[in-house]
Design a protein around this motif. Sequence first.
Motif, PDB file in Angstrom:
ATOM      1  N   ALA A 115     -64.621  39.190  61.645  1.00 45.33           N
ATOM      2  CA  ALA A 115     -65.675  38.187  61.825  1.00 45.33           C
ATOM      3  C   ALA A 115     -65.041  36.808  61.947  1.00 45.33           C
ATOM      4  O   ALA A 115     -64.186  36.441  61.152  1.00 45.33           O
ATOM      5  CB  ALA A 115     -66.628  38.216  60.635  1.00 45.33           C
ATOM      6  N   THR A 117     -66.611  33.344  61.918  1.00 43.73           N
ATOM      7  CA  THR A 117     -67.900  32.700  61.693  1.00 43.73           C
ATOM      8  C   THR A 117     -67.900  31.244  62.142  1.00 43.73           C
ATOM      9  O   THR A 117     -67.011  30.483  61.758  1.00 43.73           O
ATOM     10  CB  THR A 117     -68.273  32.769  60.198  1.00 43.73           C
ATOM     11  OG1 THR A 117     -68.200  34.131  59.770  1.00 43.73           O
ATOM     12  CG2 THR A 117     -69.669  32.233  59.964  1.00 43.73           C
ATOM     13  N   ASP A 120     -72.545  25.434  61.565  1.00 43.30           N
ATOM     14  CA  ASP A 120     -73.967  25.323  61.909  1.00 43.30           C
ATOM     15  C   ASP A 120     -74.178  24.760  63.316  1.00 43.30           C
ATOM     16  O   ASP A 120     -75.211  24.991  63.938  1.00 43.30           O
ATOM     17  CB  ASP A 120     -74.682  24.431  60.895  1.00 43.30           C
ATOM     18  CG  ASP A 120     -74.716  25.058  59.507  1.00 43.30           C
ATOM     19  OD1 ASP A 120     -74.560  26.291  59.414  1.00 43.30           O
ATOM     20  OD2 ASP A 120     -74.875  24.323  58.518  1.00 43.30           O
ATOM     21  N   VAL A 124     -66.674  27.055  66.469  1.00 44.74           N
ATOM     22  CA  VAL A 124     -65.761  27.754  65.566  1.00 44.74           C
ATOM     23  C   VAL A 124     -64.673  26.765  65.155  1.00 44.74           C
ATOM     24  O   VAL A 124     -63.973  26.216  66.011  1.00 44.74           O
ATOM     25  CB  VAL A 124     -65.128  28.980  66.248  1.00 44.74           C
ATOM     26  CG1 VAL A 124     -64.032  29.580  65.369  1.00 44.74           C
ATOM     27  CG2 VAL A 124     -66.188  30.027  66.538  1.00 44.74           C
ATOM     28  N   GLY A 161     -61.989  29.761  62.144  1.00 43.24           N
ATOM     29  CA  GLY A 161     -63.238  30.239  61.582  1.00 43.24           C
ATOM     30  C   GLY A 161     -63.433  29.817  60.140  1.00 43.24           C
ATOM     31  O   GLY A 161     -62.531  29.315  59.484  1.00 43.24           O
ATOM     32  N   ARG A 162     -64.627  30.039  59.662  1.00 41.24           N
ATOM     33  CA  ARG A 162     -64.901  29.740  58.259  1.00 41.24           C
ATOM     34  C   ARG A 162     -64.109  30.645  57.328  1.00 41.24           C
ATOM     35  O   ARG A 162     -63.875  30.313  56.170  1.00 41.24           O
ATOM     36  CB  ARG A 162     -66.402  29.892  57.981  1.00 41.24           C
ATOM     37  CG  ARG A 162     -67.229  28.725  58.501  1.00 41.24           C
ATOM     38  CD  ARG A 162     -68.669  28.829  58.057  1.00 41.24           C
ATOM     39  NE  ARG A 162     -69.349  27.546  58.204  1.00 41.24           N
ATOM     40  CZ  ARG A 162     -70.624  27.359  57.928  1.00 41.24           C
ATOM     41  NH1 ARG A 162     -71.364  28.360  57.467  1.00 41.24           N
ATOM     42  NH2 ARG A 162     -71.174  26.172  58.079  1.00 41.24           N
ATOM     43  N   GLU A 163     -63.666  31.786  57.851  1.00 43.91           N
ATOM     44  CA  GLU A 163     -62.865  32.702  57.043  1.00 43.91           C
ATOM     45  C   GLU A 163     -61.437  32.182  56.847  1.00 43.91           C
ATOM     46  O   GLU A 163     -60.750  32.583  55.911  1.00 43.91           O
ATOM     47  CB  GLU A 163     -62.804  34.094  57.685  1.00 43.91           C
ATOM     48  CG  GLU A 163     -64.141  34.810  57.755  1.00 43.91           C
ATOM     49  CD  GLU A 163     -65.016  34.329  58.906  1.00 43.91           C
ATOM     50  OE1 GLU A 163     -66.175  34.759  58.976  1.00 43.91           O
ATOM     51  OE2 GLU A 163     -64.534  33.506  59.725  1.00 43.91           O
ATOM     52  N   THR A 197     -62.386  34.285  70.226  1.00 45.15           N
ATOM     53  CA  THR A 197     -63.782  33.852  70.283  1.00 45.15           C
ATOM     54  C   THR A 197     -64.081  33.185  71.622  1.00 45.15           C
ATOM     55  O   THR A 197     -63.218  32.525  72.206  1.00 45.15           O
ATOM     56  CB  THR A 197     -64.108  32.865  69.138  1.00 45.15           C
ATOM     57  OG1 THR A 197     -65.473  32.468  69.233  1.00 45.15           O
ATOM     58  CG2 THR A 197     -63.227  31.627  69.202  1.00 45.15           C
ATOM     59  N   ARG A 199     -66.793  31.184  71.786  1.00 44.30           N
ATOM     60  CA  ARG A 199     -67.552  29.989  71.428  1.00 44.30           C
ATOM     61  C   ARG A 199     -66.715  28.726  71.618  1.00 44.30           C
ATOM     62  O   ARG A 199     -65.482  28.789  71.744  1.00 44.30           O
ATOM     63  CB  ARG A 199     -68.005  30.066  69.972  1.00 44.30           C
ATOM     64  CG  ARG A 199     -69.044  31.143  69.678  1.00 44.30           C
ATOM     65  CD  ARG A 199     -69.366  31.170  68.202  1.00 44.30           C
ATOM     66  NE  ARG A 199     -70.409  32.112  67.861  1.00 44.30           N
ATOM     67  CZ  ARG A 199     -71.701  31.836  67.849  1.00 44.30           C
ATOM     68  NH1 ARG A 199     -72.116  30.609  68.168  1.00 44.30           N
ATOM     69  NH2 ARG A 199     -72.588  32.751  67.520  1.00 44.30           N
TER      70      ARG A 199
END
Length: 327
Positions: A115, A117, A120, A124, A161-163, A197, A199
Amino acid sequence: MKRFVIVQSDKEFYTSHSGLALVGLSLNKFFSLPAKAREAFPVSAGSTGIGLDDIVRSYVGLLATGQSDYEAVTNRREDGYFRESLGIGRVPSAETLRPLCDAATVEFLKKADVAVTPLDTGHVPLDCDVFAMDNSKTKKEAVSHIYNGEDSYAPVGAYLGREGWCLELELREGRQHSQCGFIPYLRRVLAKARALTSRKILVRLDSAHDALETRATLTGDKKVSYIIKWNPRKEDREEWTRRILEEGKVSTPRPGKREGLLTVHLRQVHEGKTYRFTRVMRVVERTIDRKRQLLLVPQIELEGWWSNLDLSGNQIIRLYEDHGTSE
């Protein structure tokens, strides 16, 4: 691979990594990765190339001896015990080891379908930062005095990513300036991020990378946004404080504290091309501290952030502070 027999001997033989015999046994007898690597990327008959299985064994051997930098394999190329204990036919050079191990990181993340993530905003995050690797009281090569007063290395890492998936770590000398060699590094990690990704990517950098060439590089990609902490260097802090409090949006969160926010636009020329950059400026003036103590001299905090995001100043600041490098 060779099986070692432990016997009493009249000869003296010393090695600081005798445990590699067990590592090699475990790797080749109980673990299928070397065999699978050989099957996936076989060496053609008559070829003098080094098999991927030997590359895997070599890097595992380095990690087992506490060496993660690729250059360390150079010292193992003539080490017979290293080669035989791990069952290596030919020990690769650092130039062979580096790109294959480096590419394996992104390949693993992609095939594992991890993932990634977004924020908002839909972006990314890609956070790059130099950090200290303290090696005080050692005499290791390239350890030197760095910005925080330690004798250290100064590696740079990139996290997606947030990860916080680590895309690349580059070991650097302690005395190396953060911006030195950073643009090629940035281009590499952006290519890796795009492989993981589709994005838009938001690059977040601290003030060590506040350079015109960094902003120009990131501006040229429509699928990349950025937030870079402003480095005031030789700027007139008093003049900026005055401008922000006079021209910007000023609020008073509590008695004795004023906050001013101002967005400015600047034109700068890089390699013959003119760019228009946006910078969010914030000043905090305190005449009374949190304990309600009156201050003889006002406390002034001046900060700024470069960004090409179409967001309010407060939103840009919050997005930057979210990645934990706010000073």
